[in-house]
Design an enzyme around this catalytic site. Structure first.
Site, short mmCIF file in Angstrom:
data_model
loop_
_atom_site.label_atom_id
_atom_site.label_comp_id
_atom_site.label_asym_id
_atom_site.label_seq_id
_atom_site.Cartn_x
_atom_site.Cartn_y
_atom_site.Cartn_z
N ASN B 287 0.95 -1.60 0.42
CA ASN B 287 0.39 -0.18 -0.01
C ASN B 287 0.67 1.20 0.08
O ASN B 287 0.44 2.47 -0.43
CB ASN B 287 -1.14 0.27 0.83
CG ASN B 287 -1.99 -0.25 0.67
OD1 ASN B 287 -3.42 0.52 0.07
ND2 ASN B 287 -2.88 -1.51 1.06
N ASN B 312 -8.32 -8.57 1.19
CA ASN B 312 -9.02 -8.28 1.37
C ASN B 312 -10.56 -8.19 0.57
O ASN B 312 -10.48 -9.68 0.64
CB ASN B 312 -8.19 -6.95 0.21
CG ASN B 312 -7.63 -7.83 -0.79
OD1 ASN B 312 -8.66 -9.02 -0.98
ND2 ASN B 312 -6.69 -7.48 -2.04
N CYS B 373 -7.26 -1.18 8.31
CA CYS B 373 -6.69 -1.97 7.52
C CYS B 373 -6.51 -0.53 6.53
O CYS B 373 -5.27 0.55 6.89
CB CYS B 373 -8.18 -2.45 7.59
SG CYS B 373 -9.50 -1.66 7.05
N GLY B 376 -10.56 1.85 6.38
CA GLY B 376 -10.92 1.45 7.02
C GLY B 376 -12.46 1.40 7.47
O GLY B 376 -12.66 2.54 8.94
N ASP B 378 -14.04 -1.55 5.64
CA ASP B 378 -14.67 -2.60 5.81
C ASP B 378 -13.97 -3.62 6.86
O ASP B 378 -14.31 -3.47 7.93
CB ASP B 378 -13.75 -3.51 4.00
CG ASP B 378 -14.42 -2.98 3.21
OD1 ASP B 378 -15.72 -3.05 3.24
OD2 ASP B 378 -14.04 -2.00 2.54
N LYS B 415 -19.43 1.20 3.07
CA LYS B 415 -19.80 1.75 1.75
C LYS B 415 -20.79 0.26 1.43
O LYS B 415 -20.48 -0.37 0.59
CB LYS B 415 -18.75 1.51 0.83
CG LYS B 415 -17.38 2.68 1.62
CD LYS B 415 -17.03 3.13 0.25
CE LYS B 415 -15.46 2.62 -0.71
NZ LYS B 415 -15.19 2.87 -1.94
N ARG B 419 -20.45 -2.05 -1.74
CA ARG B 419 -20.48 -2.99 -1.36
C ARG B 419 -21.19 -4.67 -1.93
O ARG B 419 -20.76 -5.01 -2.49
CB ARG B 419 -19.93 -3.46 -0.03
CG ARG B 419 -19.04 -3.08 0.70
CD ARG B 419 -17.63 -3.42 -0.09
NE ARG B 419 -16.46 -2.80 0.18
CZ ARG B 419 -15.56 -2.24 -0.02
NH1 ARG B 419 -15.93 -1.63 -1.46
NH2 ARG B 419 -14.39 -1.41 0.25
#
Lengths: 556, 606
Positions: B287, B312, B373, B376, B378, B415, B419
């Site tokens: 990342n 992920n 993550c 932030g 999921d 989201k 999703r």
């Protein structure tokens, strides 16, 4: 040789004991003829009973400096560790355990010495008998009789002295039929269905051999079973090919031409060594100490244990389908008729017969269909999953039965009067017990050893009210329906209560069970005496039509 | 021997307790079979069609499309076969076969659903018979792609309770014991200026000024700064959540962010703040290439960083897809367990659960934690909410669970729209992922391991998942608070909790034993996780039987029978002019609740 001669070192001080869910203890270890005792120093006066030596399946010794460690693996899957100071003491203890945990002579076993003050040796032994079953089952009186042809165990050494057979078949014919069946296990009645009078019979394989021998009396016996109705089913617990092969060694199957009214269905069941090895693999996978995700499900699948559960339940379902839905009588057998045969016939009864789902009914079922019917417990349960000894006749048929019963209980949480705790207790008792119930291989052997005169009966003691309560299912609601378990792989689960019983998960479950108990009790108290009037179960009788909806088993 | 008759295949995923006010008279068409339409629901088209049931043969019948659902009823036999599918569940509609395709039933529609099933319909191969129905389903299943509104905005359902009031942030923080001398409430995000995906009310360290917060926001992905999720009343340790720091390739540092994390640590005197990065180590490193990263040792000296190895959204999506492949339409039976293993679904569940256990354990031992993550919203939401469920028995009640979802998932900007893809035709959208389903699965695993610790039952979890897709309620619509506010969701739509709380008896676990102080640590070993068969395989008629037969179904039947008897009894009493006292007692006692009647739910073995 006296048992005490096996004990070179009886006491060792300063032993460290480790076991799951208990703090590590230091104290004194003591070996007696039948037990391993331990006492931590705080309270020298009282010995804590650790385990029956018979419960020990395998031990491992390891030297650490001047002291030694013994890992004790029990037949009930518990694993203990003892750290013993002094190599010689350690080896002596290990040797004693090895010798005393594998006693061959029945009468030297602990049940013959167990004399608790609250039990007496007088009075009747056991819960049921062939005669009693006959007396209770009115449907039988007309066409069936109790035969004492085996009263001296000469016709069939593994059968009880009394058996139920068709009234029109006399004892001479039975003797001839017995000669035609392996081990003399001629077809006898195992269950009569309360709804339609159809029966489940069981036997061993017929000895047709390579040149297709026949036995008129055996044919007549089976003919008398169906008595004029056009059809009966023989559920042969071997594949058709296996059944063919056994002819080369003198065995065989009932051919269509000789038993024209019987339709034979073959269902392959693994037996003996294969099942024992499954158990070993399963327990190995379960006790893998690493918490890793490493291929657990594959290991579980590879053990094939659940596929044995699947076979047993689905064949039992098939038997039930024949009896209940199609209204035909059934004969079940494999080869010897002492393992899978009993497994299938007793599971079928559990599914069919509400009477066998109470605590008493279930224990009676086990007594009739396993103990009196001559399941060779001593041979089958000589070792469990940890032993490195070469396999002889070990096979966890009975544990498999308990697992299947657990699956039924999980799918029908209301239908059985007993709880998982009873199944766990039986799983323990069958391998090592204070009681004489699971000793020996047959009624004949038990008679010879004086089991009924000199040991206590487990089932009777389980039924004492204060003891029975801990084995009751708080949610029990009797139903008259057949309870068909789903047998698809996704419907069968690992019996975690048994195979993962020494983990914290089992403790959570135990706590939950207690909470459920207290909630149910509280509700009952609130509802008070009315409960007897208004339980819904009283209406179950009228629910029979919906049982036909329960058709998960599309077996045929 | 006859094989067993195949069970009637019925499908009605949702508890259809629509309000009785539904006016059906206005409709000129024949009544919509047996199903009561929802207020605001309108008929669009009916059509003769063949449903190609994967468990039975093809079934002739009629399909009814409304602006909310697809309803199918067979016309060819007496055993009813019905389908009742909210259009929101549909992920993809395709034509199968062409006008010249050969073979029976080769011309029709194939509908892929978001809830582990597919539906196939066949039509007559003449006159473009499928054109109108295809277009209508396409339009109404994906209203947002056609400039139309989601059904939640058209629904006229009314309930006594307003579910939008279930969660009041201030009230919930007060329940936790916040604000206090260590933590304060800030309104800096009142108009979503600081962070557009956060809620308006945030709890931050008492010593951090609003100016500090603004500076920290520049160093956190999408400005999702560390804020308090949960406060431990006894030891004052906290769970805080955020997104990744914007470290980037060059390893940037931000003094404000470093100081801010230290303020979190100091609040209760934690010696070392634990930062749980939900990602696998390699992903966190990767990342950096896109400007993100993780908290390095040098910069954050009073913190320890733990990677939790959770994969992920893409990995989770593929895993669930594999699971669907082995359970629908037919269950892979010959190598069930190893097939299940190869989906890795349970392995992912295990990692999420064991991550949450670590968080809960750290906090209950008195140390504060930060969870993040990448963005932030999921994995972070999964971990914080599961840890809170383990730590705080309030969240294990029916109400508390609703608060937990409203707080950690809905208000903090999971989201949902992206999703789930509500009303959107782009079925292959890479943003879709079953993160919330996975969370609910973890909750289910916990309820299995602690059968008496949760006030709610499995049915609630299934209803939540059904309405995750259905678009009947506004609860799971949009990606964040600000979007919900600008679309007036609270005013224009009904909350799922209005529906649930209108009949809570359906969702109560009869064995619930409240225990306030206990921390629940589920066993997150593979050996103790089970596939949630009654959810993932529920369309299979065999499982349906199993699901219903033992308890719920039987009680329903027995209760119905009891009612019949009561009726008969009443009739008898009426015909008998002088009812004796025994009659009276007989008629009254069955009404008294027996203990067993309370026990309506029991899928859990004890």
């Amino acid at each position: 040789m006296e048992l005490s001669e096996h004990i070179k070192t009886a006491n060792v001080e300063d032993v460290t004991l480790r076991r799951p869910f208990h703090p590590t203890l230091r104290g004194t270890l003591c070996v007696t003829s039948h037990h391993l005792l331990f006492s931590d120093r705080k309270d020298e006066a009282s010995w804590q009973l650790l385990i029956l030596l018979k419960n020990i399946d395998a031990i491992e010794k390891r030297a650490v400096g001047s002291s030694g460690t013994i890992t004790i693996k029990c037949k009930d899957l518990l694993v203990l560790q003892l750290e013993i100071p002094g190599m010689e003491e350690c080896l002596n203890i290990a040797r004693s355990i090895e010798a005393l945990s594998s006693l061959e002579s029945v009468t030297e076993m602990y049940p013959f010495f167990y004399r608790p003050s609250h039990l007496t040796l007088h009075g009747p032994w056991g819960l049921s008998s062939t005669e009693q079953y006959y007396k209770q089952t009115e449907r039988l009186w007309d066409r069936w009789r109790v035969s004492k042809v085996n009263s001296d165990y000469s016709v069939c050494p593994s059968y009880p002295s009394a058996v139920i057979v068709p009234r029109e078949v006399d004892d001479d014919k039975l003797i001839r039929s017995a000669r035609f069946r392996q081990g003399g296990r001629f077809p006898v009645l195992s269950y009569c269905h309360h709804r339609n009078g159809m029966v489940i019979m069981r036997s061993s394989q017929p000895l047709t051999g390579a040149n297709k021998k026949r036995c008129k009396e055996d044919e007549l016996l089976l003919q008398a079973v169906i008595d004029g109705s056009e059809l009966g089913y023989i559920i042969d617990l071997r594949s058709a090919q296996q059944a063919q092969q056994t002819r080369m060694t003198g065995g065989g199957f009932e051919s269509k031409s000789c038993y024209s009214h019987w339709k034979r269905i073959h269902r392959h069941h693994e037996r003996g060594k294969v099942v024992q090895e499954s158990l070993i693999k399963l327990v190995e996978a379960c006790s893998d100490p690493s918490h890793s995700v490493d291929r657990w499900l594959s290991k579980l699948e590879n053990s094939k244990w659940l596929s044995h559960v699947h076979s047993a339940l689905s064949t039992a379902g098939l038997v039930v389908e024949c009896v209940e839905r199609d209204g035909h009588s059934v004969l079940v057998h494999g080869s010897e008729g002492t393992d899978n045969t009993l497994l299938v016939s007793s599971l079928a009864q559990l599914i069919l017969d509400p009477a066998s789902r109470t605590v008493t009914g279930f224990l009676c079922l086990l007594e009739r269909e396993w103990i009196q019917a001559g399941h060779p417990f001593q041979q089958r349960c000589a070792h469990s999953a940890y032993s490195h000894a070469r396999l002889k006749q070990e096979c966890p048929s009975f544990l498999l039965l308990l697992d299947c019963v657990w699956q039924v209980w999980r799918q029908f949480p209301l239908a059985l009067e007993f709880s998982e705790a009873l199944l766990l207790r039986l799983a323990q008792e069958v391998y090592a017990s204070n009681y004489g119930t699971f000793l020996c291989n047959s009624e004949q052997e038990r008679c010879a050893a004086g089991v009924k005169e000199t040991t206590h009966c487990l089932f009777q003691s389980l039924l004492k009210p204060d003891i029975e309560e801990q084995y009751l299912n708080p949610l029990y609601e009797p139903t008259d329906l057949a309870i068909w378990p789903a047998v698809h792989p996704q419907s069968l689960q690992l019996w975690t209560g048994m195979f993962l019983r020494w983990t914290e998960y089992a403790q959570n479950m135990e706590e939950a069970r207690e909470e459920v108990w207290s909630i149910v009790k509280e509700h009952r108290e609130q509802a008070g005496p009315d409960r007897t009037n208004n339980t819904l179960s009283t209406h179950c009788e009228s629910l029979t039509p919906i049982e036909n909806l329960m058709d998960e088993l599309t077996i045929l | 021997m006859a094989s067993a008759p195949i069970a009637p295949y019925n499908s009605s995923p949702l508890g259809n307790s629509s309000s009785p006010n539904a006016s059906r008279e206005s409709l000129k068409m024949e009544p919509l079979a047996d199903v009561a339409m929802l207020p605001g629901e309108e008929r669009v088209i009916d059509k003769d069609i063949i449903y190609i049931c994967p468990f039975n043969a093809a079934v002739k019948g009629k399909v009814f499309i409304t602006n909310y659902r697809l309803y199918f009823k067979n016309t060819d036999s007496e055993t009813p076969v019905t389908l009742d599918v909210p259009l929101g569940v549909i992920s993809r509609v395709e034509k199968m076969g062409g006008a010249s395709s050969r073979g029976e039933n080769s011309y029709g529609l194939e509908i892929t659903c978001k809830d582990m099933r597919n539906l196939r319909f066949a039509l007559k191969q003449e006159g473009h018979s499928r054109r109108d129905i295809f277009e209508i389903i396409f339009k109404y299943a994906f209203p947002l792609s056609h400039g139309m509104q989601l059904f939640a905005f058209l629904s006229q359902e009314k309930y006594e309770e307003n579910g939008w009031n279930v969660y009041e942030a201030m009230e919930e923080y007060r329940r936790q014991g916040v604000p206090n001398s260590e933590w304060r409430i800030t309104f800096i995000n009142k108009i979503y200026e600081l962070c557009d995906t956060y809620p308006t009310i945030l709890v931050v360290p008492y010593k951090a000024t609003d100016e500090d917060l603004k500076r920290v926001a520049t160093f956190r992905s999408r400005c999702r700064i560390p804020v308090l999720s949960w406060f431990h009343k006894e030891n004052h340790a906290v769970i805080t959540r955020c997104s990744q720091p914007l470290v980037g390739m060059s390893g940037k540092r931000n003094k404000d962010d470093e100081r801010y994390l230290d303020l979190i640590r100091e609040a209760n005197g934690t010696t070392k703040l634990t930062i749980y990065d939900a990602r696998p180590n390699v992903n966190a490193v990767a990342n950096k290439a896109t400007g993100g990263g993780y908290e390095g040792d040098d910069a954050y000296q009073n913190a320890e960083l733990v990677f939790l190895d959770i994969h992920n959204i893409h990995v989770m999506r593929e895993s669930l897809k594999k699971l669907k492949d082995i359970v629908y339409p037919n269950v892979e039976e010959s190598h069930w367990l190893s097939s299940l293993e190869s989906t890795h679904w349970l392995e992912h569940i295990k990692l999420v659960l064991s991550g949450a256990i670590q968080v809960a354990d750290k906090v209950s031992s008195g140390s504060s934690v930060v969870v993040h993550c990448s963005d932030g919203w999921d994995r972070t939401a999964q971990l914080t909410s599961l840890a809170m469920l383990m730590l705080d028995s309030y969240y294990r009640t029916l109400r508390g669970f609703q608060v937990l979802l409203e707080k950690e998932w809905i208000s903090f900007g999971h989201k949902f729209a992206s999703r789930i893809g509500h009303g959107d035709k782009n079925h292959a959208d890479q943003d879709r992922s079953p993160i919330f389903v996975q969370f609910i699965d973890c909750v289910w695993q916990m309820t299995k391991q602690f059968p008496t610790a949760f006030e709610f039952n499995e049915r609630l979890l299934v209803v939540i998942l059904d309405h995750l897709y259905s678009c009947r309620f506004g609860t799971f619509l949009y990606n964040c608070e600000s979007a919900r506010e600008s679309n007036n969701v609270r005013v224009k739509t009904v909350s799922l909790w209005s529906f649930v709380n209108s009949d809570t008896s359906l969702y109560i676990n009869p064995f619930y034993t409240p225990e306030s102080s206990r921390v629940l640590y589920p066993v997150a070993s593979m050996r103790h996780l089970e596939l949630w068969v009654t959810y993932y395989i529920r369309w299979n008629p065999r499982i349906q039987h199993q699901q219903q037969s033992p308890v719920e179904q039987r009680y329903k039947e027995l209760l119905a029978l009891r009612d019949q008897y009561l009726k008969k009894l009443e009739e008898l009493q009426l015909s008998d002019s002088a009812p004796s006292s025994t009659h009276l007692t007989n008629s009254s006692t069955p009404n008294a609740a027996t203990p067993n009647q309370h026990i309506t739910h029991l899928q859990t073995p004890f």
